[in-house]
Design an enzyme around this catalytic site. Structure first.
Site, mmCIF file in Angstrom:
data_model
loop_
_atom_site.group_PDB
_atom_site.id
_atom_site.type_symbol
_atom_site.label_atom_id
_atom_site.label_comp_id
_atom_site.label_asym_id
_atom_site.label_seq_id
_atom_site.Cartn_x
_atom_site.Cartn_y
_atom_site.Cartn_z
ATOM 1 N N LEU A 176 11.594 -7.662 60.190
ATOM 2 C CA LEU A 176 10.183 -7.871 59.816
ATOM 3 C C LEU A 176 10.045 -8.601 58.480
ATOM 4 N N LYS A 186 4.214 5.315 53.302
ATOM 5 C CA LYS A 186 3.318 5.653 54.430
ATOM 6 C C LYS A 186 1.869 5.660 53.949
ATOM 7 N N SER A 206 2.846 9.767 58.877
ATOM 8 C CA SER A 206 3.623 11.011 58.850
ATOM 9 C C SER A 206 2.809 12.108 58.185
ATOM 10 N N ASN A 256 17.791 16.188 58.723
ATOM 11 C CA ASN A 256 16.728 16.998 59.324
ATOM 12 C C ASN A 256 17.309 18.160 60.117
ATOM 13 N N LYS A 316 13.286 5.647 56.933
ATOM 14 C CA LYS A 316 12.609 6.954 56.976
ATOM 15 C C LYS A 316 13.338 8.110 56.290
ATOM 16 N N TYR A 341 9.437 7.343 50.108
ATOM 17 C CA TYR A 341 9.190 7.192 51.544
ATOM 18 C C TYR A 341 7.740 7.541 51.864
ATOM 19 N N TYR A 375 2.573 11.893 62.398
ATOM 20 C CA TYR A 375 3.487 12.733 63.179
ATOM 21 C C TYR A 375 3.894 13.956 62.369
ATOM 22 N N PHE A 376 4.015 15.086 63.048
ATOM 23 C CA PHE A 376 4.624 16.251 62.417
ATOM 24 C C PHE A 376 6.141 16.144 62.657
ATOM 25 N N GLY A 432 14.512 2.359 68.073
ATOM 26 C CA GLY A 432 14.747 3.608 67.348
ATOM 27 C C GLY A 432 14.421 4.847 68.176
ATOM 28 N N ASP A 487 10.681 20.519 49.126
ATOM 29 C CA ASP A 487 10.250 21.151 50.378
ATOM 30 C C ASP A 487 9.012 22.007 50.165
HETATM 31 P P1 NAD Z 1 14.301 5.173 63.630
HETATM 32 O O1 NAD Z 1 15.030 4.832 62.384
HETATM 33 O O2 NAD Z 1 15.071 5.791 64.736
HETATM 34 O O3 NAD Z 1 13.548 3.893 64.194
HETATM 35 C C1 NAD Z 1 13.050 2.870 63.367
HETATM 36 C C2 NAD Z 1 13.524 1.543 63.933
HETATM 37 O O4 NAD Z 1 13.004 0.491 63.108
HETATM 38 C C3 NAD Z 1 15.043 1.406 63.930
HETATM 39 O O5 NAD Z 1 15.471 1.008 65.230
HETATM 40 C C4 NAD Z 1 15.328 0.326 62.875
HETATM 41 O O6 NAD Z 1 16.455 -0.450 63.223
HETATM 42 C C5 NAD Z 1 14.038 -0.469 62.906
HETATM 43 N N1 NAD Z 1 13.712 -1.170 61.648
HETATM 44 C C6 NAD Z 1 13.673 -0.664 60.387
HETATM 45 N N2 NAD Z 1 13.338 -1.618 59.514
HETATM 46 C C7 NAD Z 1 13.161 -2.770 60.222
HETATM 47 C C8 NAD Z 1 12.812 -4.099 59.869
HETATM 48 N N3 NAD Z 1 12.619 -4.463 58.595
HETATM 49 N N4 NAD Z 1 12.728 -5.021 60.850
HETATM 50 C C9 NAD Z 1 12.938 -4.679 62.147
HETATM 51 N N5 NAD Z 1 13.286 -3.433 62.540
HETATM 52 C C10 NAD Z 1 13.391 -2.488 61.583
HETATM 53 O O7 NAD Z 1 13.066 6.129 63.211
HETATM 54 P P2 NAD Z 1 12.111 6.997 64.110
HETATM 55 O O8 NAD Z 1 12.444 8.423 63.898
HETATM 56 O O9 NAD Z 1 12.059 6.449 65.489
HETATM 57 O O10 NAD Z 1 10.737 6.733 63.362
HETATM 58 C C11 NAD Z 1 9.875 5.688 63.733
HETATM 59 C C12 NAD Z 1 8.723 5.611 62.747
HETATM 60 O O11 NAD Z 1 8.076 6.869 62.682
HETATM 61 C C13 NAD Z 1 9.162 5.297 61.322
HETATM 62 O O12 NAD Z 1 8.199 4.449 60.731
HETATM 63 C C14 NAD Z 1 9.152 6.649 60.646
HETATM 64 O O13 NAD Z 1 8.910 6.560 59.260
HETATM 65 C C15 NAD Z 1 7.993 7.334 61.341
HETATM 66 N N6 NAD Z 1 8.089 8.795 61.333
HETATM 67 C C16 NAD Z 1 9.228 9.387 61.800
HETATM 68 C C17 NAD Z 1 9.343 10.775 61.761
HETATM 69 C C18 NAD Z 1 10.603 11.449 62.239
HETATM 70 O O14 NAD Z 1 10.809 12.609 61.901
HETATM 71 N N7 NAD Z 1 11.461 10.826 63.016
HETATM 72 C C19 NAD Z 1 8.290 11.541 61.270
HETATM 73 C C20 NAD Z 1 7.138 10.900 60.806
HETATM 74 C C21 NAD Z 1 7.062 9.518 60.852
HETATM 75 C C1 UD1 Z 2 11.218 15.898 56.702
HETATM 76 C C2 UD1 Z 2 10.901 14.897 55.627
HETATM 77 C C3 UD1 Z 2 9.430 14.510 55.710
HETATM 78 C C4 UD1 Z 2 9.070 14.019 57.109
HETATM 79 C C5 UD1 Z 2 9.412 15.131 58.085
HETATM 80 C C6 UD1 Z 2 9.105 14.754 59.512
HETATM 81 C C7 UD1 Z 2 12.477 15.538 53.860
HETATM 82 C C8 UD1 Z 2 12.621 16.128 52.494
HETATM 83 N N1 UD1 Z 2 11.223 15.488 54.345
HETATM 84 O O1 UD1 Z 2 10.542 17.065 56.349
HETATM 85 O O2 UD1 Z 2 9.135 13.485 54.796
HETATM 86 O O3 UD1 Z 2 7.697 13.734 57.169
HETATM 87 O O4 UD1 Z 2 10.815 15.414 57.983
HETATM 88 O O5 UD1 Z 2 10.075 13.914 59.982
HETATM 89 O O6 UD1 Z 2 13.437 15.096 54.483
HETATM 90 N N2 UD1 Z 2 16.132 22.789 56.800
HETATM 91 C C9 UD1 Z 2 17.171 23.651 56.546
HETATM 92 N N3 UD1 Z 2 18.435 23.161 56.580
HETATM 93 C C10 UD1 Z 2 18.731 21.861 56.871
HETATM 94 C C11 UD1 Z 2 17.649 20.985 57.146
HETATM 95 C C12 UD1 Z 2 16.358 21.478 57.083
HETATM 96 O O7 UD1 Z 2 16.956 24.842 56.279
HETATM 97 O O8 UD1 Z 2 19.909 21.482 56.879
HETATM 98 C C13 UD1 Z 2 14.750 23.314 56.779
HETATM 99 C C14 UD1 Z 2 13.828 22.654 55.780
HETATM 100 O O9 UD1 Z 2 13.860 23.327 54.554
HETATM 101 C C15 UD1 Z 2 12.462 22.791 56.503
HETATM 102 C C16 UD1 Z 2 12.814 22.716 57.982
HETATM 103 O O10 UD1 Z 2 14.212 23.050 58.058
HETATM 104 O O11 UD1 Z 2 11.901 24.045 56.232
HETATM 105 C C17 UD1 Z 2 12.613 21.332 58.594
HETATM 106 O O12 UD1 Z 2 13.303 20.362 57.795
HETATM 107 P P1 UD1 Z 2 13.336 18.806 58.200
HETATM 108 O O13 UD1 Z 2 13.776 18.678 59.604
HETATM 109 O O14 UD1 Z 2 14.118 18.092 57.160
HETATM 110 O O15 UD1 Z 2 11.802 18.367 58.159
HETATM 111 P P2 UD1 Z 2 10.712 18.456 56.983
HETATM 112 O O16 UD1 Z 2 11.158 19.327 55.886
HETATM 113 O O17 UD1 Z 2 9.425 18.809 57.617
#
Ligand code: NAD
Ligand code: UD1
Length: 337
Positions: free
Chosen positions: A59, A152, A124, A198, A84, A148, A176-177, A10, A294
């Site tokens: 998993l 966590k 998260s 996002n 996620k 979601y 993570y932020f 991922g 939000d």
């Molecule tokens: P991602 O979706 O790109 O990566 C997750 C990976 O896990 C994927 O490759 C998916 O195929 C794999 N996966 C999911 N379920 C599975 C299962 N049951 N068995 C095996 N593989 C599985 O997401 P990411 O952005 O890389 O995030 C990684 C982790 O960080 C996640 O747990 C997510 O919730 C957490 N996280 C992400 C963010 C973000 O904004 N990206 C923020 C906070 C926390």
């Molecule tokens: C999202 C997730 C949150 C996760 C975090 C980090 C949602 C509702 N929440 O939150 O659970 O922990 O990512 O990965 O998805 N925005 C716009 N226009 C858009 C998209 C976003 O204005 O099309 C704004 C949002 O209102 C926010 C900011 O951009 O103020 C960031 O948004 P986003 O990237 O979705 O992250 P989070 O809101 O922090």
């Protein structure tokens, strides 16, 4: 001994895999490709100049997971695998609870059975719900607003009960932020399915002309320009945090929690401007209604991570935007195979 990287194909897992290999770790990636593509594996090899084992396993498949623990000598796990998408978790709660929680339970069971008792878990900032103030510290009250986020928080609680029951475990929950950006090679990056939820991936697709304009979700928050403020962190800084966390976890038992952010918030409009500057492309936008659920402001106090892990974010917003743009330019359709 090897580090098992669940979800290593991922977005964050692939960047962390590169850092792990470059730091001399032997790794095994486990992924079911539910939200990633096989071609990422070769790209990790190309960037890191190293090799690793890969197992396509879900998993939820207990036997499959057990076979991985039988096949390799695993002493640590970095647990990224999970679903996620917040909106999707509201419409498919059972799928989210089952995948994220059952998957983690099976993983923990096998870790205990095979004596792999170190884990770095992807938590998260969502576990802080609506924070009482900013910057957010690790000891702030925890709550969630969607399935979601609930997964966590539940996993953090499960892991905390696990360390009470078995004092040999050593666990870190990294909260993570907002991870953005991509590896500077432009070979790996974020590849959301369909229309991105996002902000950063959405901005990238507007600037490239694949989407018409950005909807800015509200300009009446109590923030300097009225738009939402978040703590955006370069995914490579985030990946580096896992190496620091792994090293720290080797020195103690029990569980601990760390904010992984920069400590600096940027508004949606500041993000639009920063991306326009980095890419030289316009990002047309329109102010729309707030997105339900939000919050106005969310940014970390990352001082505990600096003090305890010896880790600090290094990349600035301009680099995050340039690297995101470079990834988008080189891969307009993501990992299309
Ligand atoms: P991602 O979706 O790109 O990566 C997750 C990976 O896990 C994927 O490759 C998916 O195929 C794999 N996966 C999911 N379920 C599975 C299962 N049951 N068995 C095996 N593989 C599985 O997401 P990411 O952005 O890389 O995030 C990684 C982790 O960080 C996640 O747990 C997510 O919730 C957490 N996280 C992400 C963010 C973000 O904004 N990206 C923020 C906070 C926390
Ligand atoms: C999202 C997730 C949150 C996760 C975090 C980090 C949602 C509702 N929440 O939150 O659970 O922990 O990512 O990965 O998805 N925005 C716009 N226009 C858009 C998209 C976003 O204005 O099309 C704004 C949002 O209102 C926010 C900011 O951009 O103020 C960031 O948004 P986003 O990237 O979705 O992250 P989070 O809101 O922090």
């Amino acid at each position: 001994m090897a580090v098992l990287v669940t979800g290593g194909a991922g977005f964050i897992g692939s960047h962390t895999a590169v850092e792990l290999i470059q730091n001399g770790y032997e790794i095994v990636i486990l992924d079911n490709f539910s939200n990633s593509k096989p071609c990422v594996l070769d790209r990790i090899r190309t960037i890191s100049g190293g090799d690793f084992a890969f197992e396509q396993v879900d998993l939820l498949d207990r036997e499959g997971v057990e076979n991985v623990f039988k096949k390799y000598s695993i002493d640590s796990v970095i647990h990224f695998a999970g679903l996620k998408a917040v909106g999707e978790s509201v419409s498919m709660p059972i799928r989210y609870y089952h995948n994220n929680i059952t998957g983690t339970l099976i993983l923990c069971e096998m870790m205990q059975k095979y004596g792999a008792k170190r884990m770095i878990f992807s938590s998260s900032a969502t576990v802080y719900g609506t924070p009482k103030s900013v910057p957010i510290r690790e000891d702030f009250p925890l709550s969630t607003t969607n399935p979601y986020g609930e997964t966590k928080l539940m996993i953090e609680r499960i892991l905390s009960d696990l360390v009470v029951s078995d004092g040999e475990f050593s666990i870190s929950c990294l909260r993570y932020f907002n991870p953005i950006g991509a590896h500077k090679s432009g070979l790996i990056g974020e590849d959301p399915k369909g229309i991105p939820n996002n902000l950063m991936p959405y901005i990238c697709k507007v600037a490239s002309g694949q989407l018409h304009h950005l909807g800015v979700f509200g300009n009446d928050y109590d923030t300097p320009d009225g738009t939402g403020v978040r703590d955006y962190i370069h995914v490579v800084d985030l990946a580096r945090a896992h190496i620091a966390a792994l090293r720290e976890a080797e020195t103690r038992q029990g569980i601990d929690y760390f904010n992984i952010g920069t400590g600096r918030g940027y508004s949606v409009l500041e993000m639009v401007k920063a991306y326009e500057k980095a890419s030289g492309l316009p990002v047309p936008y329109e102010i729309t209604a707030r997105r339900p659920g939000d919050i106005g402001e969310c940014y970390a106090d990352p001082s505990k991570s600096e003090r305890v892990l010896g880790w600090k974010a290094e990349y600035d917003l301009d680099t995050m935007c340039k690297d995101a743009y470079n990834w988008q330019k080189n891969n307009p359709n993501g990992y299309e195979e």
